[in-house]
Design a protein around this motif. Structure first.
Motif, PDB file in Angstrom:
ATOM      1  N   ASP A 169       0.811  -1.214   0.000  1.00 57.51           N
ATOM      2  CA  ASP A 169       0.000   0.000   0.000  1.00 57.51           C
ATOM      3  C   ASP A 169       0.847   1.269   0.000  1.00 57.51           C
ATOM      4  OD1 ASP A 169      -2.897   0.445   0.024  1.00 57.51           O
ATOM      5  OD2 ASP A 169      -2.490   1.683   1.784  1.00 57.51           O
ATOM      6  N   TRP A 170       2.135   1.134  -0.144  1.00 59.45           N
ATOM      7  CA  TRP A 170       3.023   2.289  -0.090  1.00 59.45           C
ATOM      8  C   TRP A 170       3.368   2.762  -1.496  1.00 59.45           C
ATOM      9  CZ3 TRP A 170       4.231   4.391   4.647  1.00 59.45           C
ATOM     10  CH2 TRP A 170       3.772   3.635   5.746  1.00 59.45           C
ATOM     11  N   LYS A 171       3.601   4.058  -1.617  1.00 56.07           N
ATOM     12  CA  LYS A 171       3.823   4.652  -2.926  1.00 56.07           C
ATOM     13  C   LYS A 171       4.994   5.625  -2.876  1.00 56.07           C
ATOM     14  CE  LYS A 171       0.950   7.899  -4.283  1.00 56.07           C
ATOM     15  NZ  LYS A 171      -0.298   8.528  -4.777  1.00 56.07           N
ATOM     16  N   THR A 172       5.794   5.629  -3.943  1.00 56.96           N
ATOM     17  CA  THR A 172       6.821   6.643  -4.137  1.00 56.96           C
ATOM     18  C   THR A 172       6.484   7.414  -5.403  1.00 56.96           C
ATOM     19  OG1 THR A 172       8.564   5.362  -3.044  1.00 56.96           O
ATOM     20  CG2 THR A 172       9.260   7.073  -4.581  1.00 56.96           C
ATOM     21  N   ALA A 173       6.371   8.725  -5.280  1.00 56.72           N
ATOM     22  CA  ALA A 173       6.073   9.583  -6.425  1.00 56.72           C
ATOM     23  C   ALA A 173       7.226  10.562  -6.602  1.00 56.72           C
ATOM     24  CB  ALA A 173       4.762  10.336  -6.203  1.00 56.72           C
ATOM     25  N   TRP A 174       7.810  10.569  -7.786  1.00 56.25           N
ATOM     26  CA  TRP A 174       8.952  11.425  -8.087  1.00 56.25           C
ATOM     27  C   TRP A 174       8.566  12.417  -9.171  1.00 56.25           C
ATOM     28  CZ3 TRP A 174      11.920  11.083 -12.823  1.00 56.25           C
ATOM     29  CH2 TRP A 174      13.063  11.900 -12.836  1.00 56.25           C
ATOM     30  N   ASP A 175       8.925  13.686  -8.984  1.00 59.43           N
ATOM     31  CA  ASP A 175       8.669  14.717  -9.987  1.00 59.43           C
ATOM     32  C   ASP A 175       9.968  15.410 -10.382  1.00 59.43           C
ATOM     33  OD1 ASP A 175       5.836  15.482 -10.893  1.00 59.43           O
ATOM     34  OD2 ASP A 175       5.533  15.039  -8.786  1.00 59.43           O
ATOM     35  N   HIS A 176      10.100  15.713 -11.656  1.00 59.70           N
ATOM     36  CA  HIS A 176      11.249  16.436 -12.193  1.00 59.70           C
ATOM     37  C   HIS A 176      10.713  17.634 -12.966  1.00 59.70           C
ATOM     38  CE1 HIS A 176      14.531  17.434 -14.973  1.00 59.70           C
ATOM     39  NE2 HIS A 176      15.348  16.811 -14.143  1.00 59.70           N
ATOM     40  N   VAL A 177      11.007  18.849 -12.451  1.00 59.24           N
ATOM     41  CA  VAL A 177      10.494  20.078 -13.058  1.00 59.24           C
ATOM     42  C   VAL A 177      11.666  20.869 -13.638  1.00 59.24           C
ATOM     43  CG1 VAL A 177       9.087  22.126 -12.702  1.00 59.24           C
ATOM     44  CG2 VAL A 177       8.760  20.122 -11.221  1.00 59.24           C
ATOM     45  N   ALA A 178      11.649  21.065 -14.952  1.00 64.47           N
ATOM     46  CA  ALA A 178      12.661  21.896 -15.619  1.00 64.47           C
ATOM     47  C   ALA A 178      12.059  23.272 -15.874  1.00 64.47           C
ATOM     48  CB  ALA A 178      13.080  21.254 -16.932  1.00 64.47           C
ATOM     49  N   PHE A 179      12.733  24.319 -15.392  1.00 60.24           N
ATOM     50  CA  PHE A 179      12.164  25.656 -15.545  1.00 60.24           C
ATOM     51  C   PHE A 179      13.267  26.687 -15.813  1.00 60.24           C
ATOM     52  CE2 PHE A 179      13.216  25.244 -11.094  1.00 60.24           C
ATOM     53  CZ  PHE A 179      13.595  26.510 -10.662  1.00 60.24           C
ATOM     54  N   ASP A 180      12.831  27.818 -16.351  1.00 61.85           N
ATOM     55  CA  ASP A 180      13.753  28.923 -16.653  1.00 61.85           C
ATOM     56  C   ASP A 180      13.575  30.038 -15.646  1.00 61.85           C
ATOM     57  OD1 ASP A 180      14.658  27.608 -18.871  1.00 61.85           O
ATOM     58  OD2 ASP A 180      13.395  28.707 -20.290  1.00 61.85           O
ATOM     59  N   GLY A 181      14.719  30.610 -15.219  1.00 63.72           N
ATOM     60  CA  GLY A 181      14.698  31.758 -14.344  1.00 63.72           C
ATOM     61  C   GLY A 181      15.116  33.022 -15.082  1.00 63.72           C
ATOM     62  N   PHE A 182      15.494  34.022 -14.332  1.00 59.28           N
ATOM     63  CA  PHE A 182      15.900  35.324 -14.875  1.00 59.28           C
ATOM     64  C   PHE A 182      17.042  35.161 -15.864  1.00 59.28           C
ATOM     65  CE2 PHE A 182      17.966  39.615 -14.038  1.00 59.28           C
ATOM     66  CZ  PHE A 182      17.003  40.340 -14.731  1.00 59.28           C
ATOM     67  N   LEU A 183      16.953  35.855 -17.001  1.00 56.92           N
ATOM     68  CA  LEU A 183      17.957  35.844 -18.072  1.00 56.92           C
ATOM     69  C   LEU A 183      18.096  34.470 -18.716  1.00 56.92           C
ATOM     70  CD1 LEU A 183      20.741  38.042 -16.387  1.00 56.92           C
ATOM     71  CD2 LEU A 183      18.788  38.771 -17.799  1.00 56.92           C
ATOM     72  N   GLY A 184      17.031  33.652 -18.575  1.00 60.78           N
ATOM     73  CA  GLY A 184      17.024  32.345 -19.216  1.00 60.78           C
ATOM     74  C   GLY A 184      17.819  31.277 -18.492  1.00 60.78           C
ATOM     75  N   THR A 185      18.220  31.574 -17.251  1.00 60.70           N
ATOM     76  CA  THR A 185      18.991  30.584 -16.495  1.00 60.70           C
ATOM     77  C   THR A 185      18.157  29.316 -16.289  1.00 60.70           C
ATOM     78  OG1 THR A 185      20.102  32.366 -15.319  1.00 60.70           O
ATOM     79  CG2 THR A 185      20.271  30.147 -14.378  1.00 60.70           C
ATOM     80  N   ARG A 186      18.702  28.191 -16.673  1.00 63.52           N
ATOM     81  CA  ARG A 186      17.959  26.925 -16.612  1.00 63.52           C
ATOM     82  C   ARG A 186      18.180  26.252 -15.258  1.00 63.52           C
ATOM     83  NH1 ARG A 186      17.111  23.950 -22.380  1.00 63.52           N
ATOM     84  NH2 ARG A 186      15.907  25.689 -23.265  1.00 63.52           N
ATOM     85  N   MET A 187      17.060  25.845 -14.655  1.00 62.18           N
ATOM     86  CA  MET A 187      17.103  25.246 -13.322  1.00 62.18           C
ATOM     87  C   MET A 187      16.181  24.041 -13.252  1.00 62.18           C
ATOM     88  SD  MET A 187      17.169  28.714 -10.992  1.00 62.18           S
ATOM     89  CE  MET A 187      16.377  29.832 -12.133  1.00 62.18           C
TER      90      MET A 187
END
Length: 371
Positions: A281-299
């Motif tokens: 009954d146990w669950k592991t949920a993983w999320d990977h979020v790719a986003f852009d910050g100021f001046l297009g800095t990728r994070m």
């Protein structure tokens, strides 16, 4: 004559011998006896103190299921997996056995020759019999069964048969699953005409709950999300059901909808669901979020959610049963959009959790007053 404080409320669980239902019945008995605190129950927090909700001790459980393992045995199995405290099945054995006495065979099962109308009529009869024999003032039907694939055009899935039976028996209805339920195209008119309150669908318990908080954060801080991907590892009945690609697609639709609603646009990425029976009954949920910050800095932001599905869902099931019962008592009808706080696919626009919570509090105000 029964006083208002002694009025009993029925909670009819579709999937009554499953993990979520067993946890809800066990937990309600433990809380009513003062054995454990009501952690995770929103309706036990101060804003709901004056809503006139039915007391936990007044709830009477029954349900439908195709499984035959008695609730006391299911509770023992969940305790062995660490879902329930090891001492709890023994402490609430009487309450579990009493609820199990009110569980009726579900369907349709292989070889079942009953037509749609006959199945609906039989299920509605079970609900009326439960109300008559227990003396409850009203019964709320909550679907907590395993996820179904989307039905073929014109077909009646089991979830819609149960939903139709609830309407016919005059019972408020909650769809805690992504299954069709009241969303069947042939049921829209009946739902509106019933004069009953209802809510759904697909309970928001883990990964999507987190997304409904993080999505608005990115949007409000003007951070551009390029991709949002995820993976779910889970076992138990849900894991087995979601191994079916069609059932997984129905589940993922709600997860994707929350992101689209909160970010204002659709982004790349999808959720993969893997059945790992050893996890139970146990669950592991993983999320990977790719986003852009100021001046297009990728994070990148990565999150890991490890939780127990039944322990996350059960308090919400109890919340919803109490809220719908009180709504019915107060004469509310139709879809209760204010309960979107609890769902991935709610009956109202907007998926940001903070906004949904504000709307939930407005419902608390509506429900207050003399019982």
């Amino acid at each position: 004559m029964t006083s208002a404080d002694e009025t009993r409320t029925g909670v009819w669980l579709v999937g009554a011998r499953g993990s979520v239902a067993t946890t809800a019945v066990s937990g309600c008995a433990a809380l009513a006896a003062g054995l454990l605190p009501p952690t995770g129950m929103v309706t036990e927090t101060p804003p709901f103190a004056d809503c006139g909700l039915p007391a936990l001790a007044s709830l009477v459980f029954g349900g439908h299921d195709t499984a035959t393992t008695p609730l006391p045995k299911r509770a023992e199995e969940l305790a062995a997996q660490g879902v329930l405290p090891p001492w709890l099945p023994t402490a609430v054995q009487g309450e579990l056995a009493a609820a199990d006495e009110h569980i009726r065979p579900g369907g349709p099962v292989p070889g079942d020759r009953r037509a749609t109308e006959e199945l609906i009529a039989d299920f509605a009869t079970d609900l009326r019999t439960f109300a008559r024999t227990t003396g409850v003032a009203r019964t709320v039907v909550v679907n907590v069964a395993s996820t179904e694939p989307d039905p073929a055009h014109g077909a009646w899935p089991a979830s819609s048969l149960y939903a139709a039976a609830a309407l016919r028996a005059g019972c408020p209805y909650v769809n805690f699953t992504p299954s069709t339920g009241l969303s069947h195209p042939q049921m829209a008119g009946a739902a509106r005409a019933s004069g009953l309150p209802y809510a759904g669908r697909d309970g928001k318990t883990g990964q999507t709950l987190l997304r409904s908080v993080l999505g608005p954060m990115f949007a409000q801080r003007a951070l551009a999300v390029r991709a949002w991907s995820g993976t779910n590892l889970l076992g138990g009945g849900d894991g087995a059901a979601l191994a079916d690609p069609a059932a997984a697609a129905a589940k993922n639709a709600g997860k994707e909808r929350v992101l689209t609603d909160t970010l204002g646009t659709r982004v790349e990425g999808e959720v993969h669901i893997d059945d790992v029976p050893a996890l139970g009954d146990w669950k592991t949920a993983w999320d990977h979020v790719a986003f852009d910050g100021f001046l297009g800095t990728r994070m990148v932001l990565q999150t890991i959610w490890q939780g127990c599905d039944s322990a996350l869902a059960a308090p919400l099931v109890l919340d919803l049963a109490r809220l719908l019962a009180r709504a019915h008592e107060r004469g509310l009808s139709g879809p209760l959009g204010e309960l979107g706080f609890y769902f991935k696919d709610p009956d109202a626009e907007g998926s940001a959790l903070a906004e949904q919570y504000t709307r939930l509090l407005t419902l608390a105000d509506r429900l207050g007053g003399t019982r």
